[in-house]
Design a protein around this motif. Structure first.
Motif, PDB file in Angstrom:
ATOM      1  N   UNK A  18      -3.292   4.370  -7.860  1.00  0.00           N
ATOM      2  CA  UNK A  18      -3.299   5.648  -7.144  1.00  0.00           C
ATOM      3  C   UNK A  18      -2.517   5.545  -5.839  1.00  0.00           C
ATOM      4  N   UNK A  19      -2.702   4.457  -5.091  1.00  0.00           N
ATOM      5  CA  UNK A  19      -1.998   4.263  -3.815  1.00  0.00           C
ATOM      6  C   UNK A  19      -0.490   4.191  -4.039  1.00  0.00           C
ATOM      7  N   UNK A  20      -0.069   3.396  -5.025  1.00  0.00           N
ATOM      8  CA  UNK A  20       1.367   3.228  -5.268  1.00  0.00           C
ATOM      9  C   UNK A  20       1.987   4.524  -5.783  1.00  0.00           C
ATOM     10  N   UNK A  21       1.338   5.156  -6.771  1.00  0.00           N
ATOM     11  CA  UNK A  21       1.906   6.372  -7.373  1.00  0.00           C
ATOM     12  C   UNK A  21       1.945   7.522  -6.380  1.00  0.00           C
ATOM     13  N   UNK A  22       0.901   7.678  -5.549  1.00  0.00           N
ATOM     14  CA  UNK A  22       0.870   8.784  -4.581  1.00  0.00           C
ATOM     15  C   UNK A  22       1.978   8.631  -3.544  1.00  0.00           C
ATOM     16  N   UNK A  23       2.236   7.398  -3.110  1.00  0.00           N
ATOM     17  CA  UNK A  23       3.321   7.181  -2.150  1.00  0.00           C
ATOM     18  C   UNK A  23       4.681   7.425  -2.782  1.00  0.00           C
ATOM     19  N   UNK A  24       4.825   7.067  -4.050  1.00  0.00           N
ATOM     20  CA  UNK A  24       6.102   7.317  -4.733  1.00  0.00           C
ATOM     21  C   UNK A  24       6.331   8.821  -4.895  1.00  0.00           C
ATOM     22  N   UNK A  25       5.287   9.528  -5.329  1.00  0.00           N
ATOM     23  CA  UNK A  25       5.393  10.984  -5.529  1.00  0.00           C
ATOM     24  C   UNK A  25       5.710  11.683  -4.212  1.00  0.00           C
ATOM     25  N   UNK A  26       5.136  11.202  -3.121  1.00  0.00           N
ATOM     26  CA  UNK A  26       5.314  11.828  -1.805  1.00  0.00           C
ATOM     27  C   UNK A  26       6.780  11.914  -1.405  1.00  0.00           C
ATOM     28  N   UNK A  27       7.572  10.908  -1.757  1.00  0.00           N
ATOM     29  CA  UNK A  27       8.963  10.851  -1.291  1.00  0.00           C
ATOM     30  C   UNK A  27      10.003  11.191  -2.364  1.00  0.00           C
ATOM     31  N   UNK A  46       1.757   5.430   7.697  1.00  0.00           N
ATOM     32  CA  UNK A  46       0.666   5.406   6.712  1.00  0.00           C
ATOM     33  C   UNK A  46       1.094   4.789   5.402  1.00  0.00           C
ATOM     34  N   UNK A  47       2.309   5.114   4.934  1.00  0.00           N
ATOM     35  CA  UNK A  47       2.813   4.550   3.679  1.00  0.00           C
ATOM     36  C   UNK A  47       3.033   3.042   3.799  1.00  0.00           C
ATOM     37  N   UNK A  48       3.575   2.605   4.952  1.00  0.00           N
ATOM     38  CA  UNK A  48       3.791   1.165   5.158  1.00  0.00           C
ATOM     39  C   UNK A  48       2.457   0.424   5.139  1.00  0.00           C
ATOM     40  N   UNK A  49       1.443   0.996   5.801  1.00  0.00           N
ATOM     41  CA  UNK A  49       0.108   0.375   5.787  1.00  0.00           C
ATOM     42  C   UNK A  49      -0.463   0.344   4.369  1.00  0.00           C
ATOM     43  N   UNK A  50      -0.288   1.447   3.648  1.00  0.00           N
ATOM     44  CA  UNK A  50      -0.767   1.503   2.256  1.00  0.00           C
ATOM     45  C   UNK A  50      -0.165   0.384   1.416  1.00  0.00           C
ATOM     46  N   UNK A  51       1.167   0.216   1.519  1.00  0.00           N
ATOM     47  CA  UNK A  51       1.872  -0.712   0.633  1.00  0.00           C
ATOM     48  C   UNK A  51       1.773  -2.167   1.083  1.00  0.00           C
ATOM     49  N   UNK A  52       1.633  -2.401   2.391  1.00  0.00           N
ATOM     50  CA  UNK A  52       1.625  -3.785   2.884  1.00  0.00           C
ATOM     51  C   UNK A  52       0.225  -4.335   3.133  1.00  0.00           C
ATOM     52  N   UNK A  53      -0.783  -3.468   3.273  1.00  0.00           N
ATOM     53  CA  UNK A  53      -2.141  -3.937   3.535  1.00  0.00           C
ATOM     54  C   UNK A  53      -3.140  -3.470   2.479  1.00  0.00           C
ATOM     55  N   UNK A  54      -3.187  -2.154   2.261  1.00  0.00           N
ATOM     56  CA  UNK A  54      -4.178  -1.603   1.331  1.00  0.00           C
ATOM     57  C   UNK A  54      -3.907  -2.063  -0.103  1.00  0.00           C
ATOM     58  N   UNK A  55      -2.652  -1.915  -0.558  1.00  0.00           N
ATOM     59  CA  UNK A  55      -2.310  -2.306  -1.937  1.00  0.00           C
ATOM     60  C   UNK A  55      -2.557  -3.801  -2.184  1.00  0.00           C
ATOM     61  N   UNK A  56      -2.133  -4.716  -1.286  1.00  0.00           N
ATOM     62  CA  UNK A  56      -2.449  -6.136  -1.512  1.00  0.00           C
ATOM     63  C   UNK A  56      -3.950  -6.417  -1.586  1.00  0.00           C
TER      64      UNK A  56
END
Length: 354
Positions: A18-27, A46-56
């Motif tokens: 959900x985190x990865x797909x939502x960020x991709x859809x956003x842009x 927010x996207x950088x935090x999602x991909x570098x901290x939340x997703x890992x």
């Protein structure tokens, strides 16, 4: 407890996707771009935090494998992924952060290249050891690698990939062993036919998706194309690995593998008991049990269950190690197999192999 762990793992995977797909859809989709505010820096942060901290963190929760080193690698990977997901015009103010991920990955790549050089340097003695061994290739190659690189996961993953390509492309003239102490695992099922059907489905999906996505997102279409080609090579290698590596019963040990997906070396002195009761075998297999069962469209059950004195390590896909307390096995000649295993186990209990 096991159910809770599986549920938590599933939730973590769902949230990760959900985190990865939502960020991709956003842009990359119009309704996502329209939702961006005039000052988009906050959204990018927010996207950088999602991909570098939340997703890992979600990935680690899904894998149930927590390691600081692993987290740093995933964080750097997330920063690099952000460079592809977030358009470059939105990243103008964050280039230093993006280059941090590239720098970390660069250091890791140099380290891995040094390990690769060490592997290449040791290839001749490794091949010499494999050729002189009487064990099945999957086991002799693994033993030779463990002797030279006992604590190098990158090398184990790389060698696992080498085995995949070898079985996919270099074994078509080889024939499986037909010795009396070997037993195939797949002939009582349509497992190989099922694998071939999956390969056909992947080929059709690859052609269709690549054509559909090529004009929308060329990067995504290329990534999916590479993943699908890798999947096809893996399934071909897996089929060949299953055919050419039947279960082997030696005097003191059982060498069992199921294609490239899993393999295990079981010493008879480590077996507590053999379970043959049909009622027990038809019950739900716990998560502490590793299965060597060819499954297709029909529901099948193991021929026997080996209860181990203590958990024994098995090697899974890409060289991953995991310990199991029980081993469920289904072979194509169960009567002869049970007879040989019982005889070897009785001798082990009498101390003949110790």
């Amino acid at each position: 407890m096991v159910l809770h762990k599986k549920t938590a793992s599933f939730v973590a995977l769902f949230l990760l996707l959900l985190v990865i797909s939502s960020n991709y859809v956003l842009y990359h989709f119009s309704f996502g771009l329209h939702s961006l505010p005039g000052d988009f820096n906050g959204v990018v942060v927010g996207s950088i935090i999602d991909l570098s901290l939340v997703a890992p963190l979600l990935f680690l929760a899904w894998q149930r494998k927590f390691s600081v080193k692993y987290f740093i690698v995933l964080m750097a990977t997330g920063l690099i992924a952000a460079r592809f997901i977030i358009p470059s015009e939105y990243l103008a103010s964050f280039q230093s952060v993006m280059w941090l991920g590239v720098g970390i990955e660069g250091v890791l790549i140099l380290f891995e290249l040094s390990l690769l050089f060490m592997l290449i340097k040791n290839v001749p003695p490794i091949f010499k050891r494999v050729k002189s061994s009487s064990l099945p290739l999957l086991f002799s190659f693994s033993h030779a690698i463990n002797e030279k690189f006992p604590k190098q996961p990158f090398i184990h993953v790389l060698c696992s990939e080498m085995l995949m390509f070898y079985y996919a492309f270099g074994t078509w003239k080889k024939q499986p062993s037909t010795e009396g102490n070997t037993f195939t695992l797949y002939k009582r099922s349509s497992f190989i036919t099922f694998q071939i059907m999956i390969i056909h489905a992947i080929v059709i999906e690859t052609l269709g998706l690549h054509w559909l996505l090529h004009n929308t997102s060329i990067i995504l279409s290329i990534v999916l194309l590479i993943l699908n080609i890798y999947s096809i090579v893996f399934f071909i290698g897996d089929i060949q690995g299953l055919r050419l590596n039947p279960l082997r019963v030696e005097d003191d040990c059982i060498y069992i593998s199921f294609g490239l997906a899993k393999r295990m070396e079981i010493s008879f002195k480590d077996i507590e008991e053999i379970v043959e009761d049909t009622h027990i075998l038809q019950q739900k297999i716990p998560s502490t049990t590793i299965e060597f069962i060819a499954r297709d469209f029909e529901k099948v059950y193991p021929d026997l269950l080996l209860i181990l004195k203590s958990p024994i390590e098995a090697t899974l896909f890409m060289g991953i190690k995991k310990k199991y307390q029980q081993v469920a096995i289904r072979v194509d000649d169960p009567h002869v197999f049970k007879k040989i295993v019982k005889e070897r186990l009785e001798k082990a209990k009498q101390g003949e192999f110790i």
